[in-house]
Design a protein around this motif. Structure first.
Motif, mmCIF file in Angstrom:
data_model
loop_
_atom_site.group_PDB
_atom_site.id
_atom_site.type_symbol
_atom_site.label_atom_id
_atom_site.label_comp_id
_atom_site.label_asym_id
_atom_site.label_seq_id
_atom_site.Cartn_x
_atom_site.Cartn_y
_atom_site.Cartn_z
ATOM 1 N N SER A 1 39.951 40.271 32.993
ATOM 2 C CA SER A 1 40.627 38.993 33.268
ATOM 3 C C SER A 1 42.103 39.213 33.602
ATOM 4 C CB SER A 1 40.510 38.048 32.070
ATOM 5 O OG SER A 1 39.181 37.643 31.903
ATOM 6 N N ALA A 2 42.745 40.106 32.877
ATOM 7 C CA ALA A 2 44.149 40.410 33.150
ATOM 8 C C ALA A 2 44.300 41.040 34.534
ATOM 9 C CB ALA A 2 44.717 41.325 32.072
ATOM 10 N N LEU A 3 43.383 41.918 34.885
ATOM 11 C CA LEU A 3 43.425 42.544 36.216
ATOM 12 C C LEU A 3 43.217 41.471 37.292
ATOM 13 C CD1 LEU A 3 43.679 45.149 37.880
ATOM 14 C CD2 LEU A 3 41.205 45.457 37.590
ATOM 15 N N GLU A 4 42.285 40.562 37.062
ATOM 16 C CA GLU A 4 42.071 39.466 38.008
ATOM 17 C C GLU A 4 43.344 38.645 38.188
ATOM 18 O OE1 GLU A 4 38.732 37.020 36.908
ATOM 19 O OE2 GLU A 4 37.398 38.743 36.817
ATOM 20 N N PHE A 5 44.061 38.415 37.080
ATOM 21 C CA PHE A 5 45.300 37.662 37.150
ATOM 22 C C PHE A 5 46.338 38.377 38.015
ATOM 23 C CE2 PHE A 5 49.599 36.878 35.506
ATOM 24 C CZ PHE A 5 49.682 35.506 35.688
ATOM 25 N N VAL A 6 46.425 39.685 37.860
ATOM 26 C CA VAL A 6 47.404 40.474 38.608
ATOM 27 C C VAL A 6 47.079 40.471 40.101
ATOM 28 C CG1 VAL A 6 48.282 42.837 38.962
ATOM 29 C CG2 VAL A 6 48.016 41.928 36.657
ATOM 30 N N ILE A 7 45.811 40.485 40.439
ATOM 31 C CA ILE A 7 45.433 40.559 41.857
ATOM 32 C C ILE A 7 44.872 39.245 42.384
ATOM 33 C CG2 ILE A 7 45.066 43.054 41.819
ATOM 34 C CD1 ILE A 7 42.048 42.491 41.651
ATOM 35 N N HIS A 8 45.294 38.151 41.802
ATOM 36 C CA HIS A 8 44.772 36.832 42.204
ATOM 37 C C HIS A 8 44.993 36.576 43.682
ATOM 38 C CE1 HIS A 8 49.029 35.882 41.688
ATOM 39 N NE2 HIS A 8 48.818 34.818 42.425
ATOM 40 N N ASP A 9 44.184 35.655 44.207
ATOM 41 C CA ASP A 9 44.290 35.278 45.626
ATOM 42 C C ASP A 9 45.554 34.533 45.918
ATOM 43 O OD1 ASP A 9 41.875 36.394 46.286
ATOM 44 O OD2 ASP A 9 40.750 34.556 45.930
ATOM 45 N N GLY B 1 49.779 51.042 46.298
ATOM 46 C CA GLY B 1 50.165 51.821 45.115
ATOM 47 C C GLY B 1 50.315 50.955 43.887
ATOM 48 N N MET B 2 50.856 49.756 44.083
ATOM 49 C CA MET B 2 51.033 48.839 42.954
ATOM 50 C C MET B 2 49.691 48.344 42.423
ATOM 51 S SD MET B 2 54.187 46.620 44.391
ATOM 52 C CE MET B 2 55.371 47.435 45.429
ATOM 53 N N LEU B 3 48.790 48.006 43.330
ATOM 54 C CA LEU B 3 47.469 47.536 42.914
ATOM 55 C C LEU B 3 46.679 48.634 42.200
ATOM 56 C CD1 LEU B 3 46.576 45.496 46.103
ATOM 57 C CD2 LEU B 3 47.032 44.562 43.826
ATOM 58 N N VAL B 4 46.767 49.835 42.730
ATOM 59 C CA VAL B 4 46.054 50.952 42.101
ATOM 60 C C VAL B 4 46.673 51.280 40.741
ATOM 61 C CG1 VAL B 4 45.442 53.402 42.325
ATOM 62 C CG2 VAL B 4 45.166 51.851 44.271
ATOM 63 N N ALA B 5 47.982 51.150 40.612
ATOM 64 C CA ALA B 5 48.623 51.363 39.307
ATOM 65 C C ALA B 5 48.128 50.334 38.288
ATOM 66 C CB ALA B 5 50.145 51.293 39.440
ATOM 67 N N ALA B 6 47.982 49.078 38.708
ATOM 68 C CA ALA B 6 47.451 48.039 37.812
ATOM 69 C C ALA B 6 46.007 48.345 37.444
ATOM 70 C CB ALA B 6 47.560 46.665 38.476
ATOM 71 N N TRP B 7 45.223 48.798 38.424
ATOM 72 C CA TRP B 7 43.821 49.170 38.194
ATOM 73 C C TRP B 7 43.733 50.312 37.179
ATOM 74 C CZ3 TRP B 7 41.246 53.758 39.962
ATOM 75 C CH2 TRP B 7 39.842 53.739 39.840
ATOM 76 N N ARG B 8 44.545 51.350 37.376
ATOM 77 C CA ARG B 8 44.535 52.487 36.450
ATOM 78 C C ARG B 8 44.982 52.054 35.048
ATOM 79 N NH1 ARG B 8 43.052 56.635 39.369
ATOM 80 N NH2 ARG B 8 43.901 56.977 41.440
#
Length: 180
Positions: A172-180, A148-155
């Motif tokens: 780039s910001a989305l990549e930062f939020v979901i970094h490895d 839910g958190m990842l999808v909220a960031a995506w949306r």
């Protein structure tokens, strides 16, 4: 032919194309059936005949987009090695890479489809969110709430693009939020 695939050039196909345009520019609430029908060169009666309501039309448009995006997400996860991963292993690097790849592919697809606002808005129904369900299936039970958190960031990223932000820095910001 499945009912949801309209014959190209038909009134139904033109309505779907016009609806995507209007819903993307003005959102569901900001769009009206008169403008959608006019853009499709049909009457509002045709819209009601094919879809029952503005919500019915929106649901068809959104469901098709969600299906196209989730298909790409599943392919991206598989390419990242998800088929070999064990989702019940918390923190599994392959699962993390698959989720990251899937979310970024979903972002890129929404941008390519010119559907950032449509997919960025919350679903118009209480049914399970297909994007969240797809992400959740890639996560261990210990991390299921992360979906839910990842999808909220995506949306949120999609709505930023729909609001006029440049795609590259938002990605780039989305990549930062979901970094490895």
């Amino acid at each position: 032919m499945p009912e949801w695939i309209p014959v190209p050039g038909s009134a139904k196909a033109r309505l779907i194309e016009a609806a995507l345009h209007h819903f993307e520019r003005a959102g569901f609430e900001g769009s009206n059936v008169t403008d959608i029908a006019a853009k499709a060169s049909v009457t509002t009666g045709s819209l009601y005949h094919h879809f029952g309501s503005k919500l019915g039309l929106y649901t068809v448009v959104r469901t098709d987009l969600e299906r196209r995006v989730t298909d790409r997400m599943e392919g991206a996860a598989e390419s990242a090695g998800m088929s070999d991963a064990i989702p019940d292993t918390p923190g599994d690097a392959t699962c993390r890479a698959a989720v990251r790849s899937a979310v970024l592919v979903a972002f890129d697809a929404a941008v390519r489809f010119d559907a950032c606002r449509v997919l960025g808005e919350p679903p118009p129904h209480d049914d399970a969110d297909p994007i969240e369900v797809t992400v959740r299936a890639m996560l261990s039970r210990d991390l299921e709430y992360a979906a839910g958190m990842l999808v909220a960031a995506w949306r949120s990223a999609l709505l930023n693009v729909a609001g006029g932000a440049t795609v590259a820095p938002v990605r780039s910001a989305l990549e930062f939020v979901i970094h490895d």
